[in-house]
Motif scaffolding. Structure first.
Motif, PDB file in Angstrom:
ATOM      1  N   MET A   1      33.810  41.314  36.173  1.00  0.00           N
ATOM      2  CA  MET A   1      32.719  42.235  35.895  1.00  0.00           C
ATOM      3  C   MET A   1      31.605  41.479  35.171  1.00  0.00           C
ATOM      4  SD  MET A   1      32.879  45.627  33.562  1.00  0.00           S
ATOM      5  CE  MET A   1      32.009  46.949  34.292  1.00  0.00           C
ATOM      6  N   ASP A  23      40.090  30.522  32.250  1.00  0.00           N
ATOM      7  CA  ASP A  23      39.841  31.920  31.888  1.00  0.00           C
ATOM      8  C   ASP A  23      38.823  31.970  30.766  1.00  0.00           C
ATOM      9  OD1 ASP A  23      41.762  32.771  33.712  1.00  0.00           O
ATOM     10  OD2 ASP A  23      43.367  32.664  32.235  1.00  0.00           O
ATOM     11  N   ILE A  25      36.258  34.894  28.380  1.00  0.00           N
ATOM     12  CA  ILE A  25      35.711  36.213  28.048  1.00  0.00           C
ATOM     13  C   ILE A  25      34.493  35.994  27.178  1.00  0.00           C
ATOM     14  CG2 ILE A  25      36.079  38.432  26.913  1.00  0.00           C
ATOM     15  CD1 ILE A  25      39.067  38.106  27.419  1.00  0.00           C
ATOM     16  N   CYS A  41      30.615  43.010  28.494  1.00  0.00           N
ATOM     17  CA  CYS A  41      31.570  41.915  28.550  1.00  0.00           C
ATOM     18  C   CYS A  41      31.508  41.222  29.905  1.00  0.00           C
ATOM     19  CB  CYS A  41      32.959  42.515  28.333  1.00  0.00           C
ATOM     20  SG  CYS A  41      34.217  41.326  27.981  1.00  0.00           S
ATOM     21  N   SER A  43      33.968  38.604  32.112  1.00  0.00           N
ATOM     22  CA  SER A  43      35.283  37.973  32.124  1.00  0.00           C
ATOM     23  C   SER A  43      35.469  37.236  33.437  1.00  0.00           C
ATOM     24  CB  SER A  43      36.390  39.011  31.924  1.00  0.00           C
ATOM     25  OG  SER A  43      36.365  39.974  32.947  1.00  0.00           O
ATOM     26  N   GLU A  44      36.087  36.084  33.327  1.00  0.00           N
ATOM     27  CA  GLU A  44      36.383  35.262  34.485  1.00  0.00           C
ATOM     28  C   GLU A  44      37.831  34.826  34.368  1.00  0.00           C
ATOM     29  OE1 GLU A  44      33.744  31.945  34.332  1.00  0.00           O
ATOM     30  OE2 GLU A  44      31.976  33.213  34.153  1.00  0.00           O
ATOM     31  N   CYS A  46      42.106  35.216  35.626  1.00  0.00           N
ATOM     32  CA  CYS A  46      43.193  35.994  36.214  1.00  0.00           C
ATOM     33  C   CYS A  46      43.061  37.478  35.882  1.00  0.00           C
ATOM     34  CB  CYS A  46      44.536  35.450  35.733  1.00  0.00           C
ATOM     35  SG  CYS A  46      44.823  35.637  33.974  1.00  0.00           S
ATOM     36  N   LYS A  47      43.856  38.293  36.557  1.00  0.00           N
ATOM     37  CA  LYS A  47      43.820  39.740  36.368  1.00  0.00           C
ATOM     38  C   LYS A  47      44.139  40.123  34.926  1.00  0.00           C
ATOM     39  CE  LYS A  47      45.640  44.091  38.212  1.00  0.00           C
ATOM     40  NZ  LYS A  47      44.846  44.826  37.309  1.00  0.00           N
ATOM     41  N   ARG A  50      41.021  39.729  32.865  1.00  0.00           N
ATOM     42  CA  ARG A  50      40.050  40.788  33.183  1.00  0.00           C
ATOM     43  C   ARG A  50      40.497  42.119  32.575  1.00  0.00           C
ATOM     44  NH1 ARG A  50      40.631  38.354  38.227  1.00  0.00           N
ATOM     45  NH2 ARG A  50      41.544  40.271  39.077  1.00  0.00           N
ATOM     46  N   ASP A  51      41.798  42.411  32.634  1.00  0.00           N
ATOM     47  CA  ASP A  51      42.333  43.629  32.013  1.00  0.00           C
ATOM     48  C   ASP A  51      42.162  43.595  30.499  1.00  0.00           C
ATOM     49  OD1 ASP A  51      43.078  44.521  34.516  1.00  0.00           O
ATOM     50  OD2 ASP A  51      45.214  44.045  34.254  1.00  0.00           O
ATOM     51  N   ALA A  53      39.880  42.037  28.843  1.00  0.00           N
ATOM     52  CA  ALA A  53      38.456  42.232  28.553  1.00  0.00           C
ATOM     53  C   ALA A  53      38.082  43.709  28.622  1.00  0.00           C
ATOM     54  CB  ALA A  53      37.607  41.418  29.525  1.00  0.00           C
ATOM     55  N   GLU A  54      38.617  44.427  29.594  1.00  0.00           N
ATOM     56  CA  GLU A  54      38.341  45.865  29.708  1.00  0.00           C
ATOM     57  C   GLU A  54      38.919  46.630  28.522  1.00  0.00           C
ATOM     58  OE1 GLU A  54      36.511  48.004  31.673  1.00  0.00           O
ATOM     59  OE2 GLU A  54      35.645  46.083  32.254  1.00  0.00           O
TER      60      GLU A  54
END
Length: 128
Positions: A1, A23, A25, A41, A43-44, A46-47, A50-51, A53-54
């Motif tokens: 995102m 990775d 954030i 935010c 984020s780059e 792995c999943k 990204r999770d 960061a959310e």
């Protein structure tokens, strides 16, 4: 995102890099009366990162800076938890350092992010 905030009050970043992944954030906050009023935010990776960061974004919005605590137990990968935690700490440290300084420093940092370059500053060096 990808979500970069205009004129943030605080910016922080942490990254994890090894032979398998890179990775990162980046967190941007606006603060109103010692409460985080806006959060964005980037984020780059792995999943799990990204999770994390959310979850970071969701957990800190409308919270007082002094009482921030992250609950990342739902994230199973340890480096994602640590990355979110380090990012938040660096963002708050950046905010506290520059909250009474001229806006020039924050504008300079924001422009560096907009141009795709990370500031050459030891505050943003990070290793696990």
């Amino acid at each position: 995102m990808a979500d970069i905030m205009d004129n943030p009050d605080g910016i922080g970043e942490a990254k994890f890099q090894d032979s398998k992944c890179t990775d990162r954030i980046r967190l941007f906050i606006k603060v109103d009366k010692d409460t985080i009023s806006e959060v964005s935010c980037l984020s780059e990776g792995c999943k799990a990162v990204r999770d994390a960061a959310e979850i970071l974004k969701e957990n800190i919005k409308n919270k007082a800076i002094e009482s921030l605590k992250l609950d990342l137990k739902s994230i199973k990968i340890k480096h994602a938890q640590e990355l979110a935690d380090k990012t938040l700490k660096r963002t708050i440290d950046n905010y506290n350092k520059f909250k009474n300084d001229p806006l020039e420093e924050i504008i300079s940092l924001t422009q560096s992010y907009d141009e795709g370059y990370l500031p050459r500053d030891k505050r943003y060096d990070f290793e696990f």
